[in-house]
Design a protein around this motif. Structure first.
Motif: not given
Length: 555
Positions: A146-148, A175-190
């Motif tokens: 989540d955002l928080a 980023a690896a978390w997003e790829f393997w287990l997350g929702r593949k949302k990349w913008k929060p990583l910027l």
């Protein structure tokens, strides 16, 4: 139960003592102000001198509160390690959804791994433990999704980097978390990547102009050197650790893929530091292998997991005992040296120059300087090695000097002090307490009852009134007799005597008359031809046992 067993198994750590790096950090961090800490914590600047505000603040607090009571430092290290075990437990239970036995297996792999023995016994690696705590905390928050959680994870990410620079790879882990287990949302990583790139770019620019053990090396041979070193520490068998890379593909589980990604990404910066290879640097990457181990424990029969630990735990304990013996031996040397330095410094408050002849293996020259400054409570002191070139010309004759001479066989520190008003020696006999500050250029370290010099060496002596002769004792070594050499001695530029000596002819005492002259400081020169060249970098002249002015009858 885990914490109790861990402390029992590692109880020997409380008998340890500081190494040179730890003493240095305790000493210099005392002088930083709160503004310095805050500036370093908030700055976007990469510090080439490796100023790490979080870890160095730890040394500041511990130095003020615990002084040099090593037990409190070890206790704090163990508490932070147990906190990291708890964070891995929570990660495996809540983010990986593993059952309790599997999560416990992962924690056991991490908590009792003796490949990172030094990180559990030496406060110097507090930087790695703090970076691990902040990195795991960051991952736990970010993995909430989540955002928080993402916003909150930025704080531990920043603290992780300010603990140790390897956390610059933490955005790639997320980023690896997003790829393997997350929702593949990349913008929060910027924001994470922007900050990481800014700091990483500064490090690369510094690397271009720096040539030291911290220089990043990208050559395949250098990377392989690092990789093979750390692979040998994972399972404590040379190269065996490379086999764990196949585990995720055998398990075919996305959680295992993430665990191995965590391990490789955080290990990558260490692979570029082929001149700084320390097993403790595996501490944070090892958390990734603990994740893989937890997943494996959930996928294989419990009897197989139990059989693995029946073999693995005794092996780890045997490794601990072997490393413990060496660690406690080094600690005993350091404790003896530092405790004796305390008394020497207190007995010589006017000393401004300290010369060290011999150094305990784990203390180093900077540890000696830190200990002396700590007990003296001042920073305007000079430190020189007894092997440093031309001490006699470098040191002021009116300065207070203390020689710290370490005997590694008996583990004893001896001191020879010269007060500012004390006259210099007119005769020097080589030994632990010889006034090495009167030796000029061309001298090597002490070897028993003599000291080798180069083919050209100098010294400064006090010529007393009524001097009649100059005496020289040399050791030409045991038989067989070999080629002769010619030794010549000069006083204030004038030749006093010369003698042909055969190498292998044993001890000789030579004495030559000297011309009448005024008393006072005199420069002595030794010239030897031809030199003995066993090592082109360190050509040898004479093995001198004693030399100086004498009176009495001429031979």
């Amino acid at each position: 139960m885990f914490a109790v067993l861990f402390v029992i198994v590692n109880r020997g750590a409380y008998q340890g003592f500081f190494h040179g790096d730890e003493l240095d950090n305790i000493q210099w961090t005392r002088y930083l102000s709160p503004a310095d800490w805050l500036r370093g914590l908030l700055s976007l600047k990469y510090y080439p001198q490796n100023f790490r505000p979080v870890g160095h603040f730890y040394f500041n607090l511990m130095g003020r509160w615990a002084a040099l009571d090593f037990r409190w430092y070890v206790l704090s290290v163990h508490l932070i390690h147990l906190l990291n075990v708890a964070l891995i437990w929570r990660l495996l239970r809540t983010r990986f959804s593993l059952p309790a036995p599997a999560a416990a297996a992962g924690c056991l792999l991490f908590g009792f791994h003796m490949g990172v023995f030094d990180a559990l016994w030496k406060p110097m690696y507090i930087f790695d433990l703090l970076a691990a705590a902040c990195s795991l905390w960051c991952l736990l928050w970010y993995a909430r999704g989540d955002l928080a959680g993402r916003l909150a994870s930025f704080v531990p990410f920043w603290l992780a980097f300010k603990s140790k620079e390897m956390a610059v790879m933490l955005p790639a882990v997320l980023a690896a978390w997003e790829f393997w287990l997350g929702r593949k949302k990349w913008k929060p990583l910027l924001p994470f990547f922007a900050l990481s790139l800014a700091l990483g770019a500064q490090a690369l620019l510094v690397n271009v102009t720096r040539n030291s053990e911290y220089t990043l090396e990208f050559a395949p041979a250098a990377i392989w050197k690092s990789l093979s070193f750390y692979a040998g520490r994972i399972l404590l068998v040379p190269y065996a650790g490379l086999g764990v890379l196949a585990a995720p593909w055998l398990l075919r589980d996305r959680r295992a893929y993430f665990g191995i990604s965590f391990f490789l990404l955080l290990l990558f910066p260490m692979l570029l530091l082929s001149r700084r290879l320390f097993p403790a640097y595996l501490y944070l990457p090892l958390a990734g292998l603990a994740m893989v181990g937890g997943v494996a424990a959930a996928r294989v029969p419990r009897i197989a997991v139990a059989a693995f630990f029946v073999l693995w735990l005794p092996f780890q304990h045997a490794s601990l005992r072997a490393q413990r013996r060496e660690a406690l031996s080094l600690a005993d040397e350091n404790r003896r040296y530092v405790s004796q330095v305390r008394e020497i410094v207190r007995a010589n408050p006017e000393a401004t120059v300290f010369i060290y002849d011999g150094v305990p293996a784990a203390l180093h020259s900077w540890g000696i300087a830190a200990a002396v400054r700590y007990f003296a409570g001042r920073g305007d002191l000079e430190f020189h090695s007894a092997e440093q070139r031309d001490l006699a010309r470098m040191l002021r004759q009116g300065s207070g000097v203390v020689l710290l001479s370490w005997d590694p066989v008996h583990r004893e520190l001896q001191a020879l002090a010269r007060a500012p008003s004390q006259p210099e020696a007119s005769y020097i006999r080589m030994g632990r307490l010889a006034p090495v500050w009167q030796l000029g250029e061309g001298w090597y370290s002490l070897s028993g009852h003599f000291r080798w010099c180069r083919p050209y060496a100098t010294a400064r002596l006090r010529r007393p009134p009524g001097t009649e002769a100059f005496e020289l004792e040399v050791n030409m070594g045991p038989p067989p007799v070999r080629q002769p050499i010619e030794a010549r001695v000069f006083v204030n530029g004038e030749i006093v005597g010369a003698k042909r000596l055969a190498r292998g002819s044993g001890w000789h005492t030579l004495r030559w008359p000297v011309k009448a002259g005024p008393p006072g400081a005199a420069w002595v020169e030794f010239r030897v031809e031809p030199p003995f060249v066993a090592d082109p970098v360190q050509p040898l002249g004479l093995a001198i046992g004693a030399f100086g002015f004498v009176g009495g009858q001429q031979p």
